[in-house]
Structures are given as structure tokens and as C-alpha cells.
Design a protein around this motif. Sequence first.
Motif, PDB file in Angstrom:
ATOM      1  N   LEU A  69       0.952  -1.385  -0.079  1.00  0.00           N
ATOM      2  CA  LEU A  69      -0.027  -0.117  -0.023  1.00  0.00           C
ATOM      3  C   LEU A  69       0.984   1.518  -0.088  1.00  0.00           C
ATOM      4  CD1 LEU A  69      -2.806  -0.976   2.497  1.00  0.00           C
ATOM      5  CD2 LEU A  69      -3.031  -0.855   0.050  1.00  0.00           C
ATOM      6  N   ALA A  70       2.056   1.103   0.715  1.00  0.00           N
ATOM      7  CA  ALA A  70       2.829   2.389   0.757  1.00  0.00           C
ATOM      8  C   ALA A  70       3.586   2.628  -0.664  1.00  0.00           C
ATOM      9  CB  ALA A  70       4.092   2.123   1.838  1.00  0.00           C
ATOM     10  N   LEU A  71       3.440   1.689  -1.544  1.00  0.00           N
ATOM     11  CA  LEU A  71       4.219   1.909  -2.722  1.00  0.00           C
ATOM     12  C   LEU A  71       3.412   1.992  -3.924  1.00  0.00           C
ATOM     13  CD1 LEU A  71       7.206  -0.840  -2.311  1.00  0.00           C
ATOM     14  CD2 LEU A  71       7.305   1.603  -2.350  1.00  0.00           C
ATOM     15  N   ILE A  72       2.055   1.851  -3.451  1.00  0.00           N
ATOM     16  CA  ILE A  72       1.257   2.228  -4.923  1.00  0.00           C
ATOM     17  C   ILE A  72       1.298   3.655  -5.516  1.00  0.00           C
ATOM     18  CG2 ILE A  72      -1.335   2.493  -5.397  1.00  0.00           C
ATOM     19  CD1 ILE A  72      -2.102   0.072  -3.711  1.00  0.00           C
ATOM     20  N   GLY A  73       1.235   4.294  -4.675  1.00  0.00           N
ATOM     21  CA  GLY A  73       1.636   5.775  -5.236  1.00  0.00           C
ATOM     22  C   GLY A  73       2.715   6.089  -6.056  1.00  0.00           C
ATOM     23  N   ALA A  74       3.837   5.462  -5.457  1.00  0.00           N
ATOM     24  CA  ALA A  74       5.166   5.419  -6.344  1.00  0.00           C
ATOM     25  C   ALA A  74       4.845   4.726  -7.512  1.00  0.00           C
ATOM     26  CB  ALA A  74       6.275   4.848  -5.295  1.00  0.00           C
ATOM     27  N   PHE A  75       4.333   3.295  -7.401  1.00  0.00           N
ATOM     28  CA  PHE A  75       3.976   2.823  -8.731  1.00  0.00           C
ATOM     29  C   PHE A  75       3.579   3.535  -9.693  1.00  0.00           C
ATOM     30  CE2 PHE A  75       1.462   0.074 -11.358  1.00  0.00           C
ATOM     31  CZ  PHE A  75       2.208  -0.444 -12.072  1.00  0.00           C
ATOM     32  N   SER A  76       2.453   4.071  -9.277  1.00  0.00           N
ATOM     33  CA  SER A  76       1.658   4.994 -10.446  1.00  0.00           C
ATOM     34  C   SER A  76       2.410   5.972 -10.967  1.00  0.00           C
ATOM     35  CB  SER A  76       0.196   5.217  -9.734  1.00  0.00           C
ATOM     36  OG  SER A  76       0.429   6.308  -8.614  1.00  0.00           O
ATOM     37  N   GLY A  77       2.978   6.673  -9.977  1.00  0.00           N
ATOM     38  CA  GLY A  77       3.819   7.833 -10.566  1.00  0.00           C
ATOM     39  C   GLY A  77       5.111   7.549 -11.508  1.00  0.00           C
ATOM     40  N   SER A  78       5.765   6.440 -11.055  1.00  0.00           N
ATOM     41  CA  SER A  78       6.876   6.114 -11.987  1.00  0.00           C
ATOM     42  C   SER A  78       6.319   5.526 -13.182  1.00  0.00           C
ATOM     43  CB  SER A  78       7.784   5.121 -11.272  1.00  0.00           C
ATOM     44  OG  SER A  78       6.911   3.809 -10.830  1.00  0.00           O
ATOM     45  N   ALA A  79       5.407   4.577 -13.118  1.00  0.00           N
ATOM     46  CA  ALA A  79       4.745   4.232 -14.544  1.00  0.00           C
ATOM     47  C   ALA A  79       4.131   5.324 -15.468  1.00  0.00           C
ATOM     48  CB  ALA A  79       3.629   3.045 -13.877  1.00  0.00           C
ATOM     49  N   VAL A  80       3.425   6.145 -14.902  1.00  0.00           N
ATOM     50  CA  VAL A  80       3.003   7.262 -15.856  1.00  0.00           C
ATOM     51  C   VAL A  80       4.361   8.079 -16.599  1.00  0.00           C
ATOM     52  CG1 VAL A  80       2.088   9.434 -15.692  1.00  0.00           C
ATOM     53  CG2 VAL A  80       1.038   7.890 -14.602  1.00  0.00           C
ATOM     54  N   ALA A  81       5.366   8.255 -15.667  1.00  0.00           N
ATOM     55  CA  ALA A  81       6.532   8.822 -15.983  1.00  0.00           C
ATOM     56  C   ALA A  81       7.108   8.308 -17.165  1.00  0.00           C
ATOM     57  CB  ALA A  81       7.400   9.275 -15.073  1.00  0.00           C
ATOM     58  N   ALA A  82       7.078   6.538 -16.810  1.00  0.00           N
ATOM     59  CA  ALA A  82       7.906   5.688 -17.671  1.00  0.00           C
ATOM     60  C   ALA A  82       7.414   5.808 -19.253  1.00  0.00           C
ATOM     61  CB  ALA A  82       8.008   4.434 -17.075  1.00  0.00           C
ATOM     62  N   PHE A  83       6.266   5.718 -19.160  1.00  0.00           N
ATOM     63  CA  PHE A  83       5.405   5.606 -20.607  1.00  0.00           C
ATOM     64  C   PHE A  83       4.777   6.985 -21.038  1.00  0.00           C
ATOM     65  CE2 PHE A  83       5.088   1.446 -18.343  1.00  0.00           C
ATOM     66  CZ  PHE A  83       5.884   0.647 -19.305  1.00  0.00           C
ATOM     67  N   LYS A  84       5.057   7.921 -20.817  1.00  0.00           N
ATOM     68  CA  LYS A  84       4.621   9.117 -20.912  1.00  0.00           C
ATOM     69  C   LYS A  84       5.085   9.616 -22.531  1.00  0.00           C
ATOM     70  CE  LYS A  84       6.363  12.732 -18.868  1.00  0.00           C
ATOM     71  NZ  LYS A  84       6.378  13.595 -18.048  1.00  0.00           N
ATOM     72  N   ASP A  85       6.262   9.562 -22.512  1.00  0.00           N
ATOM     73  CA  ASP A  85       6.807   9.916 -24.040  1.00  0.00           C
ATOM     74  C   ASP A  85       6.666   8.707 -25.068  1.00  0.00           C
ATOM     75  OD1 ASP A  85       8.129  10.976 -26.103  1.00  0.00           O
ATOM     76  OD2 ASP A  85       9.884  11.414 -24.904  1.00  0.00           O
ATOM     77  N   VAL A  86       6.324   9.024 -26.094  1.00  0.00           N
ATOM     78  CA  VAL A  86       5.860   8.132 -27.148  1.00  0.00           C
ATOM     79  C   VAL A  86       7.122   7.500 -27.591  1.00  0.00           C
ATOM     80  CG1 VAL A  86       4.731   7.872 -29.454  1.00  0.00           C
ATOM     81  CG2 VAL A  86       3.575   9.203 -27.825  1.00  0.00           C
ATOM     82  N   GLU A  87       8.303   8.459 -27.831  1.00  0.00           N
ATOM     83  CA  GLU A  87       9.333   8.061 -28.456  1.00  0.00           C
ATOM     84  C   GLU A  87      10.253   6.871 -27.783  1.00  0.00           C
ATOM     85  OE1 GLU A  87      11.723  11.384 -29.508  1.00  0.00           O
ATOM     86  OE2 GLU A  87      10.244  12.135 -31.228  1.00  0.00           O
ATOM     87  N   THR A  88       9.955   7.088 -26.572  1.00  0.00           N
ATOM     88  CA  THR A  88      10.623   6.015 -25.590  1.00  0.00           C
ATOM     89  C   THR A  88       9.918   4.877 -24.902  1.00  0.00           C
ATOM     90  OG1 THR A  88      10.348   7.369 -23.680  1.00  0.00           O
ATOM     91  CG2 THR A  88      12.578   7.920 -25.198  1.00  0.00           C
ATOM     92  N   ARG A  89       8.655   4.636 -25.484  1.00  0.00           N
ATOM     93  CA  ARG A  89       7.705   3.862 -24.778  1.00  0.00           C
ATOM     94  C   ARG A  89       8.108   2.537 -25.019  1.00  0.00           C
ATOM     95  NH1 ARG A  89       1.839   5.638 -25.953  1.00  0.00           N
ATOM     96  NH2 ARG A  89       2.530   7.654 -24.730  1.00  0.00           N
ATOM     97  N   GLU A  90       8.707   2.209 -26.076  1.00  0.00           N
ATOM     98  CA  GLU A  90       8.979   0.546 -26.369  1.00  0.00           C
ATOM     99  C   GLU A  90      10.322   0.257 -25.379  1.00  0.00           C
ATOM    100  OE1 GLU A  90       8.521   2.997 -28.751  1.00  0.00           O
ATOM    101  OE2 GLU A  90       7.020   1.924 -30.210  1.00  0.00           O
ATOM    102  N   ALA A  91      11.322   1.036 -25.538  1.00  0.00           N
ATOM    103  CA  ALA A  91      12.499   1.087 -24.757  1.00  0.00           C
ATOM    104  C   ALA A  91      11.847   0.948 -23.113  1.00  0.00           C
ATOM    105  CB  ALA A  91      13.357   1.866 -24.826  1.00  0.00           C
TER     106      ALA A  91
END
Length: 393
Positions: free
Chosen positions: A330-352
Motif C-alpha cells: 500500500l505504501a508503494l502504490i503511489g510510487a508505482f503509479s507515478g513512476s509508471a506514468v513517467a515511464a510511458f509518457k513519452d511516445v518515442e521512448t515507450r518501447e524501450a
Amino acid sequence: MLKDLSIQSLFMGVLTAFVGFASSFAVVLQGLKGVGATDFEAASGVMALSVSMGLCAVVLSVWTRLPVSIAWSTPGAALLVSAGIPEGGFPVAVGAFLVCAVLIVVAGLFRPFGRAVAAIPAPLANAMLSGVILGLCFAPFKAIGSLPALALPIVVAWAVVAAFKRLWAVPAALAVFVVVMIFGVDLPEGAMAQWAASLAPPVEFVMPAFTPASLISIALPLFIVTMASQNIPGIAVLKVNGYDPAPGPLFAVTGVFSLLSAPFGGHAVNLAAITAAMCAGEDAHPDPKKRYWAAIIAGIGYVIFGLAAGAVTGFVSLAPPILIEAVAGLALIGAFSGSAVAAFKDVETREAAAVTFLLTASGVSFAGISGAFWGLIGGGMILVLLRVARARA
């Protein structure tokens, strides 16, 4: 200096210490056990980290007269959960903690090295972090499946409080966890006597050992996650609130305190991000020049909590492991959602980013090296190929 102390700063400092400790100590506990620590070694690690980050916050805030908040590396602890016990056990993990601390010091003192760390593509660093966290984020829902009567109240408390005041969600879940432990768990005979014996501050020196595999699978990913997810955002939070510290010396000092805590089981301390906003914001004091007292009070609070780590971890060790993992998840759900959004936000780097995330989350290891490292390498290779292909096109 004392004339700058106010009731407002005192309250915010106490609140920061409570939230910083209560919201993530379960993650740290699970992380240390994940790399082979015994219950007492894990308690010693929590104690060493809490005392170190408290003293570090006091030293840096007094030195700079800035509200420099310090925390343990929660993403780093989540990484340890998935890293697995290295060959050679916990002493090998402690050796990796020491190497990580040295790397943090070098990153702070040697500017080209620090710039190289900052140059790691943010989508890949975030993808690695989200992949590391993913497994632990499943725990609350697995706990509901296996122990619904105990786990459901914890998750419901977290969800209800998060809807109104996100900062208090995990402490609320922790409070319900304590209630569930007292009234819902049948403790074995002699358990309370065993807990009473653990009230003294736990101190366990661990002689470090070093292996190439642990340096690559634990030390390097721990360093990258700590820098990318804690130290660099910590500087950003201070700048957003109107402060302009020199990052290098702050990084180096956190590395020194990480070195001091490592032989006693601590993995890493670093600049705080979330709690940094509490001490650096207007709620700590109307005058930005006097907010540093909030960070000093928080540091003192961390030292006090650290000295009580034996009692805290002794009580938690009486719980079913899945419940501890549920609170950590539960303590990490916020960190997971934030990092996942940041990871896949840019289309050019999404596959990597996807390759990094999937490789890391899969938990695969090659040559004794964990998936976090290979995820970063695999994603980096895909990113290079994509950029070459686009340049040729």
C-alpha cells in the motif's frame, strides 16, 4: 538560531518524522529480509537508517540553513525485495550497500560522474522502478484473498483516508494493522514476553563481504534508483519552493551517512522528496528562511524512532508475513503509479521503457545478476536502436 524556532515548525517537523517513518518502514523491513537479514539484523538496519537520516537532516539543515529533509531509500528497499538473497547471504548484501554509499559520495564530489548519472534516461529509470515495485504492490490484494478478515480492514482504511488526505493513508492503514494484530491475530504463547525483550535498541554489526554479482545486481541498481528516484527529485522539491542548494555536497553527505549505517544493516539514506515538500512549504513557516527548523525537528524525531526500532520491528514480526507485505505494498502504490506514468509518457521512448519494465518485473536473473540491471541494459539497447533507426530514416 533558536529564535527561528516556532510552534509551526515544531509541529511540521514532528508530523514529517511520523509520516516518513510510519509510511515506509514496512517496505524497508521487507527489503532487508529480502536479501537475507534475520529479524534482529533487519531491526538493526531500520535503527541504523533512522538514526543516520535523522542526524544527516540535522547536520545539513544547520549547515545550510535550508529545510533539507532526509529519508531512507524506499525505492531501494523495494528493489531489495525483488533482488533475492545473494550467494553468501546478508553480509554480501551489506558489502553492496557499502559500494552504493561510495558511489553516492563520488557522484556528489565528482561532477562528471554525477552528470553521467543524471543523464540516464528518465523513462528507463522510472520503468525500472515501477518494475521493481510491481510485485510488492500485488501483496495487499493477495492478502485479501488469503486472509480477508484481517487484510480487508487495512486496505479499506487506506482507500478511504487516501480519498481525502493521501499523506495520511499509509499511517491510517498502519493504525488498523495494529488494531488487527491486537484483536484479530492469535499470538503464540510467550510472544509478548519475546516482544518485551526486544525493547532495547537493536545493534548488530555485520562484517561485509563482496562478490561481483552482488555489486552488479544490488549495488548498481540501488545506486541508480536512489539517485534517480530520491536525490534528484529531492533537489527539485527544494528548488520549486524557492531554494537553490548546491546538489553535489548534499549528495556526498548523504553518501557518508549511508556508509555509517551500512555495517549495521542499512541500505541507503538520501534526500527526501515527499516529506521534503512538507518541511520546505509554507505550512512549516511563513518565512522561507526559518523553515529549516522543521527539518531539524524531523531529524530529531527520526533518531527517536530509530532508537525504538527494536520494539516496532519486534511487534511487526509477530504478524503474518502477508499482512506486513500488504502494508508495504500500500505504501508503494503511489510510487508505482507515478513512476509508471513517467515511464510511458513519452511516445518515442515507450518501447524501450516497456522492455525495461517487463524485464525488471519478470524477476529473471542471468549469471546471478537480478532483473533490475538487465532491464536497464535491455531498455537502453532498445532505445539506442530506435534512435539509430530514426536518425537513418
